[in-house]
Design an enzyme around this catalytic site. Structure first.
Site, PDB file in Angstrom:
ATOM      1  NE  ARG A   1       6.083  44.627  31.097  1.00 42.91           N
ATOM      2  CZ  ARG A   1       5.257  43.828  31.778  1.00 42.91           C
ATOM      3  NH1 ARG A   1       5.048  44.050  33.045  1.00 42.91           N
ATOM      4  NH2 ARG A   1       4.673  42.793  31.193  1.00 42.91           N
ATOM      5  CB  THR A   2       6.096  47.926  24.712  1.00 38.29           C
ATOM      6  OG1 THR A   2       7.071  47.034  25.225  1.00 38.29           O
ATOM      7  CG2 THR A   2       6.695  48.713  23.556  1.00 38.29           C
TER       8      THR A   2
ATOM      9  CE  LYS B   1     -14.419  46.427   7.562  1.00 37.81           C
ATOM     10  NZ  LYS B   1     -14.761  47.828   7.280  1.00 37.81           N
TER      11      LYS B   1
ATOM     12  CG  HIS C   1      11.340  45.246  22.197  1.00 37.03           C
ATOM     13  ND1 HIS C   1      10.947  46.576  22.144  1.00 37.03           N
ATOM     14  CD2 HIS C   1      10.561  44.665  23.153  1.00 37.03           C
ATOM     15  CE1 HIS C   1       9.985  46.773  23.028  1.00 37.03           C
ATOM     16  NE2 HIS C   1       9.731  45.635  23.649  1.00 37.03           N
TER      17      HIS C   1
ATOM     18  NE  ARG D   1       5.358  44.351  21.480  1.00 34.00           N
ATOM     19  CZ  ARG D   1       5.600  44.164  22.780  1.00 34.00           C
ATOM     20  NH1 ARG D   1       4.741  43.482  23.522  1.00 34.00           N
ATOM     21  NH2 ARG D   1       6.692  44.657  23.348  1.00 34.00           N
TER      22      ARG D   1
HETATM   23  C1  NCD Z   1       9.337  41.784  25.974  1.00 39.02           C
HETATM   24  C2  NCD Z   1       8.819  41.672  24.573  1.00 39.02           C
HETATM   25  O1  NCD Z   1       7.649  41.914  24.306  1.00 39.02           O
HETATM   26  O2  NCD Z   1       9.637  41.320  23.729  1.00 39.02           O
HETATM   27  N1  NCD Z   1       8.507  42.500  26.814  1.00 39.02           N
HETATM   28  C3  NCD Z   1       8.567  43.872  26.811  1.00 39.02           C
HETATM   29  O3  NCD Z   1       8.421  44.528  25.815  1.00 39.02           O
HETATM   30  N2  NCD Z   1       8.827  44.471  27.986  1.00 39.02           N
HETATM   31  C4  NCD Z   1       9.758  40.500  26.558  1.00 39.02           C
HETATM   32  C5  NCD Z   1       8.807  39.330  26.551  1.00 39.02           C
HETATM   33  O4  NCD Z   1       7.676  39.424  26.087  1.00 39.02           O
HETATM   34  O5  NCD Z   1       9.216  38.299  27.056  1.00 39.02           O
END
Ligand code: NCD
Length: 309
Positions: free
Chosen positions: A58-59, A87, A136, A108
């Site tokens: 999703r993100t 590397k 997040h 991320r």
């Molecule tokens: C979350 C995350 O990655 O922290 N998911 C997200 O971004 N929608 C929650 C999770 O991974 O449990």
């Protein structure tokens, strides 16, 4: 100049109530605009890099669609295996390289503090799409937007946050936003996965109304919002410990039928076993609507950081 222009989005704590309200307002405007057109050209010519060193559905995809629906384009990677990171290139060097190509970065990474580290060398704004068990913030903003759109006010609500509160970064960013509302927070977790002590201390300092318990059924009695989370398997050093805790809470249709009839159920997703799929058709199950809100909030943030709204 608008308050987000040129800024990094790194943690929930960077926002005050007025700023959250204005992000919600811009999101609402984009939602309206998308009803009459599939995309806008506000960010035409802009390029976003999505650098995902950790898995994401999703993100990453919502950042990418958000940029594309604003008329911009996207480059990036999902998994660093095919990049010079293997590397031995440092995060700083990777960021300073990507800086030569793009106008913004969404990233991320498994390490707490990595987004701040990237932002400290980046010449373009950095969006933290999750730094290990840290923060997040864009998820927390879309969670707030979801509550607004599902039930109107957050003030006066009781919000139950359940699951892996120790490692759940969406919760860590979330409390930094909820503190600006007159709401009550009930934290439900197994003893080993309670909210980190520092966060509990902060909630006290801020004077928030909150409780900690491990009894979900009881907490649900007074809930307006139930926010379920996944036990974060990837943060466990000991796989047996995860096996013991993974099914700590499983939300069933039966449990919901006994709760407040207006209860809204949220989850940042992915879901593993913590919400039965027979909950999905219930009107209060908001988690897939929440996914769409993620794209809308990220559209607002991209446009605001670019200084276009
Ligand atoms: C979350 C995350 O990655 O922290 N998911 C997200 O971004 N929608 C929650 C999770 O991974 O449990």
């Amino acid at each position: 100049m608008q308050f987000l222009e040129g800024k990094d989005i790194l943690e929930g704590a960077q926002f005050n109530r007025k700023e959250i309200d204005s992000i919600m307002k811009v999101t609402d405007d984009f939602k309206q605009e998308l009803l009459s057109s599939r995309s806008l050209d506000l960010l035409k010519g802009y390029v976003l890099a999505t650098l995902f060193f950790e898995p994401s559905t999703r993100t990453r995809l919502s950042f990418e669609t958000a940029m594309q629906r604003l008329g911009g384009t996207v480059i990036g990677f999902s998994g660093a295996e095919a990049t010079s990171v293997v590397k031995g290139e440092s995060l700083e060097d990777t960021i300073q390289t990507i800086n030569q190509y793009v106008d913004m970065i969404a990233m991320r990474h498994p390490r707490i503090g990595s987004a701040k580290q990237a932002a400290s060398v980046s010449t373009v704004p950095v969006f933290n799409g999750g730094d290990g068990a840290g923060q997040h913030p864009t998820q927390a903003l879309l969670d707030i937007y979801t509550i607004h759109s599902e039930q109107g006010d957050i003030d006066g609500s009781t919000i139950v946050l359940c699951g892996d509160l120790l490692n759940g970064r969406t919760i860590h960013s979330g409390v930094e936003l909820y503190r600006h509302y007159d709401c009550k927070l009930i934290f439900v977790a197994p003893d080993k996965l309670r909210l980190p002590k520092e966060i509990v201390e902060q909630l006290r300092t801020w004077g928030c109304k909150f409780e900690e318990t491990n009894d979900l059924t009881n907490a649900m009695k007074e809930a307006d919002i139930l926010y379920m989370t996944r036990i974060q398997k990837e943060r466990f050093e000991n796989p047996e410990e995860y096996e013991k805790l993974k099914n700590s809470y499983v939300l069933t249709r039966e449990m919901i039928e006994k709760a407040n009839p207006n209860l809204k159920i949220m989850h940042p997703l992915p879901r593993v076993s913590e919400i039965n799929t027979d909950v999905d058709p219930l009107p209060g199950a908001a988690y897939f609507r929440q996914v769409k809100n993620g794209m809308l909030v990220r559209m607002a943030l991209l446009a605001m950081v670019a200084g276009k709204v």
